[in-house]
Design a protein around this motif. Structure first.
Motif, short mmCIF file in Angstrom:
data_model
loop_
_atom_site.label_atom_id
_atom_site.label_comp_id
_atom_site.label_asym_id
_atom_site.label_seq_id
_atom_site.Cartn_x
_atom_site.Cartn_y
_atom_site.Cartn_z
N UNK A 374 26.14 52.19 43.45
CA UNK A 374 25.93 53.41 44.23
C UNK A 374 26.53 54.62 43.56
N UNK A 375 27.67 54.44 42.90
CA UNK A 375 28.38 55.57 42.30
C UNK A 375 28.27 55.58 40.78
N UNK A 376 27.22 54.94 40.26
CA UNK A 376 26.83 55.04 38.85
C UNK A 376 27.92 54.52 37.91
N UNK A 377 28.67 53.51 38.33
CA UNK A 377 29.70 52.91 37.50
C UNK A 377 29.23 51.58 36.89
N UNK A 378 28.11 51.09 37.33
CA UNK A 378 27.54 49.81 36.89
C UNK A 378 26.76 50.02 35.60
N UNK A 379 26.83 49.14 34.62
CA UNK A 379 27.52 47.84 34.60
C UNK A 379 28.90 47.87 33.94
N UNK A 380 29.44 49.06 33.69
CA UNK A 380 30.81 49.10 33.16
C UNK A 380 31.76 48.45 34.16
N UNK A 381 31.51 48.68 35.44
CA UNK A 381 32.31 48.12 36.50
C UNK A 381 31.41 47.32 37.44
N UNK A 382 32.04 46.47 38.25
CA UNK A 382 31.31 45.80 39.32
C UNK A 382 30.63 44.51 38.98
N UNK A 383 30.79 44.03 37.74
CA UNK A 383 30.10 42.80 37.35
C UNK A 383 30.89 42.12 36.23
N UNK A 384 30.85 40.80 36.20
CA UNK A 384 31.44 40.02 35.11
C UNK A 384 30.31 39.61 34.18
N UNK A 385 30.05 40.44 33.18
CA UNK A 385 28.93 40.20 32.27
C UNK A 385 29.30 40.76 30.91
N UNK A 386 28.64 40.25 29.87
CA UNK A 386 28.91 40.71 28.52
C UNK A 386 28.72 42.22 28.43
N UNK A 387 29.72 42.90 27.86
CA UNK A 387 29.68 44.34 27.70
C UNK A 387 30.41 45.11 28.79
N UNK A 388 30.69 44.47 29.90
CA UNK A 388 31.41 45.13 30.99
C UNK A 388 32.90 45.15 30.72
N UNK A 389 33.60 46.08 31.38
CA UNK A 389 35.05 46.08 31.30
C UNK A 389 35.59 44.74 31.80
N UNK A 390 36.62 44.25 31.14
CA UNK A 390 37.21 42.97 31.55
C UNK A 390 38.19 43.20 32.71
N UNK A 391 37.63 43.71 33.80
CA UNK A 391 38.38 43.86 35.05
C UNK A 391 38.13 42.59 35.86
N UNK A 392 39.10 41.72 35.88
CA UNK A 392 38.91 40.38 36.44
C UNK A 392 39.97 40.11 37.51
N UNK A 393 39.51 39.70 38.68
CA UNK A 393 40.42 39.31 39.75
C UNK A 393 40.39 37.79 39.86
N UNK A 394 41.53 37.17 39.59
CA UNK A 394 41.68 35.72 39.75
C UNK A 394 42.12 35.48 41.18
N UNK A 395 41.22 34.94 41.99
CA UNK A 395 41.45 34.83 43.43
C UNK A 395 41.84 33.39 43.81
N UNK A 396 43.00 33.27 44.40
CA UNK A 396 43.45 31.98 44.90
C UNK A 396 43.04 31.88 46.37
N UNK A 397 42.10 30.98 46.68
CA UNK A 397 41.58 30.92 48.05
C UNK A 397 42.50 30.24 49.05
N UNK A 398 43.56 29.62 48.57
CA UNK A 398 44.40 28.82 49.46
C UNK A 398 45.80 29.38 49.68
N UNK A 399 46.22 30.32 48.87
CA UNK A 399 47.59 30.82 49.00
C UNK A 399 47.76 31.55 50.34
N UNK A 400 48.89 31.35 50.98
CA UNK A 400 49.19 32.01 52.25
C UNK A 400 50.28 33.05 52.02
N UNK A 401 50.12 34.18 52.68
CA UNK A 401 51.12 35.24 52.55
C UNK A 401 51.07 36.14 53.78
#
Length: 455
Positions: A374-401
């Protein structure tokens, strides 16, 4: 140095798949399987989800408003975002009346440059409209500003229907888009005045939601969408809070209009009963539009499940309890807004994905890919694909906090969801391949870069 994220499940709006991610030079080099580990720093992410870095496209950092300045500037506010998994924000650079657009953008760069810990882009909020501003818009668009903000309320920011029509017309010519804060100023001003006349004061926060009713939002949504229809251009309805407002969007879509909609976690998870608390507590939840009814929450969740809403952003506009006390004798003088940068992804995962209201892939769409597109940042942002910024969220689905003001990164001294126990969290957050946050703790700071929209 090459990096290899091995054994995780990559999440995208199109589905989930087991794959590895190879990173080199801050960019994703390849996504697949069978990459050699020799010469690479290997991160084992088995059992984890890998999301594209989340994008928060509605923030107010270092904003002068209501006679004060938001508690979070770019330094603390972007740390809050990063700690929760957000690697890019789009903040509202605000043109005050009488200012040029160039000055407004320069002012916001002075606030953000060298202080931000996640990447950042700008919308431009317009408060003044004349021929000079219209001409200046072309230079602003050429410089990469793609999105703009209009208000139908607030003395300092309101633009009338004529200006909205002219601005939308000009943005259509230039290929820009406007997000619009929709509330009927006249209705709200009248209700505030009537309340003061009837009660001789406006101290009780319990009276606040009645002064900004859902129909005042719906009326403004309806009016703005009809203006947009006359111009024949899409618009974005920001922080939609009500069933009535959504109904106006759906009517416009039935007429063939393209309308994008944003909502926020507070409208999905809190209701107006917060205003019935002791006034000192209730003022913390004074936001605009106000919190609505439980029925509105159900309607908004259903709309997300059906794809009627495109993004979930925070409207992060934080204040301290002391700043909120500006409204102690008159709630209308309370600075409206509250923090939300850090907890947004985890709230949506816990209450949305784990509860079955939305899917994991929809979470990725609403928090990553849709705002990037929507804000013209794709595909630099918003996707895990070759050529995109390596902005990666490692999500633990079970951790409680547990959410708490004591551990949050925001400079606000309260947490709206204090004591809420969540399952699922951004365990590690990588910004362009660099570990920037881990378990809510900032590992690298002030490394955010300014980015602009791509045409």
């Amino acid at each position: 140095m090459k990096q290899l994220f091995q054994g995780g499940t990559i999440v995208s709006p199109g589905g989930c798949r087991k794959a590895d991610i190879l990173v080199e030079g801050g960019k994703i080099a390849a996504v697949g399987k069978g990459f050699p580990a020799e010469g690479a720093e290997v991160t084992d992410v088995k059992g984890k989800y890998l999301f594209p870095g989340f994008i928060d496209a509605h923030t107010h950092m270092d904003l002068e408003v209501s006679g004060t300045v938001t508690a979070d500037g770019f330094e603390t506010g972007t740390k809050a975002e990063l700690s929760g998994g957000t690697t890019c924000i789009v903040d509202f650079a605000t043109q005050n009346k009488g200012e040029s657009l160039a000055y407004a953008l320069q002012h916001w760069h002075e606030k953000a440059d060298g202080k931000s810990s996640c990447d950042y882009a700008f919308h431009l909020a317009l408060s003044d409209w004349n021929e000079d501003i219209s001409k200046e818009l072309e230079r602003v668009r050429e410089a990469g500003i793609c999105s703009f903000k209009l208000y139908t309320i607030y003395d300092a920011m309101v633009v009338d229907d004529k200006a909205i029509y002219e601005i939308l017309t000009r943005l259509k010519e230039l290929g820009g888009i406007a997000g619009i804060h929709c509330e009927n100023r006249g209705i709200i001003d009248a209700r505030l005045a009537m309340l003061l006349q009837q009660k001789k004061n406006r101290r009780s926060v319990a009276d606040y939601p009645s002064t900004r009713p859902a129909l005042a939002e719906a009326e403004a949504v309806s009016r703005v969408l009809k203006i947009a229809a006359l111009v024949d251009t899409p618009v974005i309805i920001v922080h939609l809070s009500s069933r009535e407002g959504l109904a106006e969007v759906m009517r416009a879509r039935e007429r063939g209009q393209k309308v994008f909609v944003e909502t926020c976690p507070q409208y999905l998870l809190m209701d107006e009963s917060r205003y019935a608390q002791d006034d000192d507590l209730a003022r913390r939840y004074m936001i605009a539009p106000p919190l609505r009814r439980e029925e509105d929450q159900k309607v908004l969740w259903s709309a997300l499940a059906k794809g009627y809403i495109q993004t979930i952003c925070t409207d992060h506009c934080s204040f301290t309890t002391q700043q909120k006390e500006m409204g102690k004798d008159d709630f209308a003088k309370t600075p409206c807004g509250m923090p939300g940068a850090e907890e947004r992804p985890a709230l949506i995962y816990h209450y949305g994905v784990r509860s079955g209201k939305i899917t994991l892939t929809q979470m990725c769409a609403y928090l990553s890919e849709n705002p990037a597109r929507l804000y013209h940042l794709f595909p630099q942002k918003g996707v895990l694909a070759a050529g995109s910024d390596a902005d990666i969220v490692v999500w633990n689905p079970e951790i409680e906090w547990v959410l708490s003001a004591e551990t949050q990164q925001s400079a606000s001294d309260y947490c709206p969801f204090e004591g809420t126990r969540l399952t699922g969290r951004a365990e590690q957050v990588y910004l362009r391949g660099v570990l920037a946050a881990e378990q809510g703790v900032i590992r690298r700071e002030r490394e955010g870069r300014y980015i602009t929209g791509k045409d």
